[in-house]
Design a protein around this motif. Structure first.
Motif, mmCIF file in Angstrom:
data_model
loop_
_atom_site.group_PDB
_atom_site.id
_atom_site.type_symbol
_atom_site.label_atom_id
_atom_site.label_comp_id
_atom_site.label_asym_id
_atom_site.label_seq_id
_atom_site.Cartn_x
_atom_site.Cartn_y
_atom_site.Cartn_z
ATOM 1 N N LEU A 126 0.846 -1.191 0.000
ATOM 2 C CA LEU A 126 0.000 0.000 0.000
ATOM 3 C C LEU A 126 0.879 1.238 0.000
ATOM 4 N N SER A 127 0.631 2.115 -0.961
ATOM 5 C CA SER A 127 1.437 3.338 -1.041
ATOM 6 C C SER A 127 0.946 4.404 -0.073
ATOM 7 N N GLU A 128 -0.265 4.245 0.444
ATOM 8 C CA GLU A 128 -0.836 5.216 1.386
ATOM 9 C C GLU A 128 -1.890 4.514 2.239
ATOM 10 N N ASN A 129 -2.270 5.165 3.310
ATOM 11 C CA ASN A 129 -3.344 4.616 4.143
ATOM 12 C C ASN A 129 -4.616 4.513 3.299
ATOM 13 N N SER A 130 -5.266 3.342 3.326
ATOM 14 C CA SER A 130 -6.416 3.119 2.441
ATOM 15 C C SER A 130 -7.391 2.145 3.085
ATOM 16 N N HIS A 131 -8.631 2.223 2.606
ATOM 17 C CA HIS A 131 -9.579 1.158 2.925
ATOM 18 C C HIS A 131 -9.334 0.039 1.937
ATOM 19 N N VAL A 132 -9.028 -1.142 2.453
ATOM 20 C CA VAL A 132 -8.597 -2.262 1.627
ATOM 21 C C VAL A 132 -9.664 -3.348 1.638
ATOM 22 N N LYS A 133 -9.985 -3.836 0.443
ATOM 23 C CA LYS A 133 -10.875 -4.994 0.325
ATOM 24 C C LYS A 133 -10.229 -5.992 -0.620
ATOM 25 N N ILE A 134 -10.005 -7.221 -0.116
ATOM 26 C CA ILE A 134 -9.448 -8.300 -0.918
ATOM 27 C C ILE A 134 -10.491 -9.397 -1.006
ATOM 28 N N THR A 135 -10.848 -9.765 -2.231
ATOM 29 C CA THR A 135 -11.945 -10.699 -2.469
ATOM 30 C C THR A 135 -11.485 -11.812 -3.393
ATOM 31 N N ILE A 136 -11.948 -13.041 -3.098
ATOM 32 C CA ILE A 136 -11.701 -14.203 -3.952
ATOM 33 C C ILE A 136 -12.949 -14.463 -4.791
ATOM 34 N N GLY A 154 -9.479 -25.764 -8.723
ATOM 35 C CA GLY A 154 -9.730 -24.983 -9.925
ATOM 36 C C GLY A 154 -8.971 -23.671 -9.922
ATOM 37 N N ILE A 155 -9.318 -22.814 -10.886
ATOM 38 C CA ILE A 155 -8.689 -21.499 -11.017
ATOM 39 C C ILE A 155 -9.561 -20.469 -10.308
ATOM 40 N N TYR A 156 -8.932 -19.628 -9.533
ATOM 41 C CA TYR A 156 -9.635 -18.579 -8.804
ATOM 42 C C TYR A 156 -8.981 -17.237 -9.075
ATOM 43 N N LEU A 157 -9.753 -16.172 -8.952
ATOM 44 C CA LEU A 157 -9.257 -14.805 -9.075
ATOM 45 C C LEU A 157 -9.185 -14.186 -7.698
ATOM 46 N N TYR A 158 -8.138 -13.421 -7.437
ATOM 47 C CA TYR A 158 -8.095 -12.630 -6.211
ATOM 48 C C TYR A 158 -7.882 -11.183 -6.588
ATOM 49 N N GLN A 159 -8.676 -10.329 -5.973
ATOM 50 C CA GLN A 159 -8.732 -8.918 -6.353
ATOM 51 C C GLN A 159 -8.555 -8.042 -5.127
ATOM 52 N N ILE A 160 -7.732 -7.004 -5.292
ATOM 53 C CA ILE A 160 -7.553 -6.021 -4.229
ATOM 54 C C ILE A 160 -8.068 -4.678 -4.711
ATOM 55 N N LYS A 161 -8.819 -4.028 -3.847
ATOM 56 C CA LYS A 161 -9.250 -2.660 -4.089
ATOM 57 C C LYS A 161 -8.817 -1.830 -2.903
ATOM 58 N N ALA A 162 -7.983 -0.810 -3.172
ATOM 59 C CA ALA A 162 -7.473 0.061 -2.114
ATOM 60 C C ALA A 162 -7.596 1.502 -2.587
ATOM 61 N N GLY A 163 -8.521 2.228 -2.034
ATOM 62 C CA GLY A 163 -8.755 3.589 -2.506
ATOM 63 C C GLY A 163 -9.191 3.569 -3.956
ATOM 64 N N GLU A 164 -8.433 4.248 -4.813
ATOM 65 C CA GLU A 164 -8.743 4.284 -6.229
ATOM 66 C C GLU A 164 -8.055 3.170 -6.999
ATOM 67 N N HIS A 165 -7.264 2.368 -6.340
ATOM 68 C CA HIS A 165 -6.501 1.311 -7.004
ATOM 69 C C HIS A 165 -7.297 0.018 -7.045
ATOM 70 N N LEU A 166 -7.137 -0.719 -8.155
ATOM 71 C CA LEU A 166 -7.808 -1.998 -8.339
ATOM 72 C C LEU A 166 -6.883 -2.912 -9.131
ATOM 73 N N GLN A 167 -6.685 -4.141 -8.644
ATOM 74 C CA GLN A 167 -5.808 -5.076 -9.346
ATOM 75 C C GLN A 167 -6.306 -6.494 -9.107
ATOM 76 N N THR A 168 -6.198 -7.371 -10.136
ATOM 77 C CA THR A 168 -6.702 -8.739 -10.077
ATOM 78 C C THR A 168 -5.654 -9.701 -10.629
ATOM 79 N N LYS A 169 -5.518 -10.872 -9.992
ATOM 80 C CA LYS A 169 -4.621 -11.910 -10.472
ATOM 81 C C LYS A 169 -5.296 -13.270 -10.350
ATOM 82 N N LYS A 170 -4.698 -14.272 -11.015
ATOM 83 C CA LYS A 170 -5.210 -15.646 -10.984
ATOM 84 C C LYS A 170 -4.351 -16.510 -10.079
ATOM 85 N N MET A 171 -4.961 -17.594 -9.562
ATOM 86 C CA MET A 171 -4.224 -18.589 -8.789
ATOM 87 C C MET A 171 -4.906 -19.946 -8.984
#
Length: 490
Positions: A421-431, A469-486
């Motif tokens: 995290l580059s700054e203090n943020s509200h973080v939500k990580i979802t599978i 199986g294949i799952y996606l994990y996504q992080i949303k922190a402030g205005e940032h959003l990023q998703t990856k596979k596992m």
């Protein structure tokens, strides 16, 4: 004025002081009012002679008091039609077998639950009027419902102030069940509960009063086992980790004494260190502390949960055991299931890819009435110490918002997600699964800037294992959003 009748027990009159073995008296006055004042340190009064203030003109097997022996065996003596008080009084004395009718009850059910109880009558004449007091020892049982059964009929029945009333009953001669009851056993432990019949009034079809004798009767409350268990936990070597102690209870619980032990000894139950400014041995608001878990709140060694909120808590260690004593004299844990304690731990270093068994060494549960040592079943848990990753292994750069590839990948059943995290943020990580359906929310709170990790144990929001199986994990922190596979392997 009146007649006095004395009960002489020859078992006790062969020597001096026949009344020294209370309550088994050698010589006892039969007190017409049935209050037994003389046996209860009271004094004699106008209620003692017959017929006395209660107008009692009969002393027999079916009266109170009665002519039975100390062991409640019939003497076959009946004194009836005792005349009014006068200088000369008369009565009818008879000897011989007395035709009697019997009433008794039997039932069973689980503690703190609804059970079934049946009342039986053995009668030689048709009963056309009937009522009696009915209750349990210490009022443990409460009547929830009652219905006529067997050979008994009536316009209706009711239960008012511990008395059962039959309205226009007809109970023909015979034996067997006449009444079926649903009762609630208000106890947390298994026990034999005495059933009490009192003030029995029965009339036959010729309008004669019937002698209806009660026999020893009991309801059996069956003890159910309460279940304590430990949730699966996981963390990284040198990190922090918690496990939950769960209770699945069928009766309200007032207090607990629980001891747990880990094997191998890789977990150290710990509270976050703090500066004890006032030297009172406990953390107080505004005292500085080391925020190990970065939640901005001081974390104790053992936390109470919603189920145990308001309980006192005493925690100490004895050798390798952690002992937790908790309770409340007013507020109980309601029947149900869920966590009652959360135990926070420091994880020993150099313990990667280890499994630690956490088991119970002591379990003492006390029900809502203070009955201790309830039956229980204990289910141990496993704490997994999983391998961690470094910034160099994941190519993550400090100071920039990034979500690293999970490690290991593929995995089973644990994987670590590392993010910056580059700054203090509200973080939500979802599978998510590959259909875009939400599987689990791992994080949903405000966090300070810096490197963070979170572990997923391949379960959904209900704690149920998910399929491979294949799952996606996504992080949303402030205005940032990023998703990856596992990839989860099974």
């Amino acid at each position: 004025p009146g007649l006095l009748f004395w009960h002489i027990d020859t078992e006790k009159t062969n020597g001096w002081a026949p009344n020294n073995d209370e309550p088994h008296y050698g010589v006892g006055l039969e007190q017409a009012d049935g209050l037994f004042n003389l046996e209860n340190n009271g004094s004699s009064d106008g209620g003692d002679p017959y017929p006395g203030t209660t107008n009692n003109h009969t002393l027999s097997r079916c009266t109170t008091p009665n002519t039975n022996s100390y062991y409640d065996l019939p003497s076959f003596v009946s004194i009836e039609n005792i005349s009014a008080p006068d200088s000369i009084m008369t009565f009818d004395l008879s000897f011989g077998e007395i035709t009697t009718n019997d009433i008794y009850g039997i039932g069973s059910g689980y503690a703190f639950d609804i059970g079934n109880l049946v009342i039986f009558i053995e009668n030689t004449e048709t009963i056309t009027a009937l009522q009696f007091d009915f209750f349990s020892n210490s009022d443990i049982l409460s009547i929830e419902n009652l219905e006529l059964t067997g050979r008994a009929t009536a316009d209706s029945i009711s239960y008012i102030d511990q008395t059962i009333y039959f309205y226009n009953p007809v109970i023909p001669p015979g034996d067997g069940a006449i009444l079926s009851l649903e009762v609630f056993a208000n106890t947390g432990t298994g026990q034999e509960i005495e059933l009490i019949f009192d003030d029995i009034t029965a009339i036959d079809s010729e309008d004669n009063e019937m002698c209806l004798l009660s026999h020893p009767s009991y309801f059996t409350a069956i003890n159910l086992s309460q279940t304590v268990s430990i949730d699966t936990g996981y963390s990284m070597p040198g990190g922090l980790g918690a496990f939950k102690i769960n209770l699945d209870n069928s009766v309200p619980i007032r207090s607990t004494r629980i001891a747990v032990k880990d094997s191998p000894d890789y977990l150290t139950p710990s509270a976050e260190p703090f500066t004890d400014n006032n030297s009172n041995g406990v953390w107080d608001n505004n005292e500085p502390f080391t925020d190990w878990n970065n939640d901005s709140t001081w974390t104790p060694m053992v936390e109470l949960t919603e189920r145990t909120s308001g309980w006192f808590l005493n925690v100490y260690e004895n050798d390798d055991e952690l002992i937790i004593i908790a309770g409340n004299s007013i507020e109980t844990i309601d029947s149900g299931s869920g966590p009652i304690f959360i135990v926070n731990n420091l994880i020993n270093s150099n313990t990667a890819n280890s499994e630690v068994e956490i088991d119970f060494t002591i379990v003492e549960l006390t029900d809502m009435y203070g009955n201790p040592y309830l039956n229980y079943e204990s289910i141990p848990g496993v704490f997994y110490i999983v391998e961690t990753t470094s910034n160099s292994e994941t190519n993550i750069l400090p100071g920039e918002f990034q979500l690293a590839q999970n490690y290991p990948n593929p995995f089973n059943p644990f994987t670590t997600l590392l993010y910056e995290l580059s700054e203090n943020s509200h973080v939500k990580i979802t599978i998510y699964d590959m259909l875009g359906r939400e599987v689990k929310t791992l994080i949903n709170k405000t966090q300070d800037a810096g490197s963070r990790t979170v572990i997923w144990n391949a379960t959904n929001d209900y704690g149920e294992p998910v399929s491979a199986g294949i799952y996606l994990y996504q992080i949303k922190a402030g205005e940032h959003l990023q998703t990856k596979k596992m990839v989860l392997l099974k």
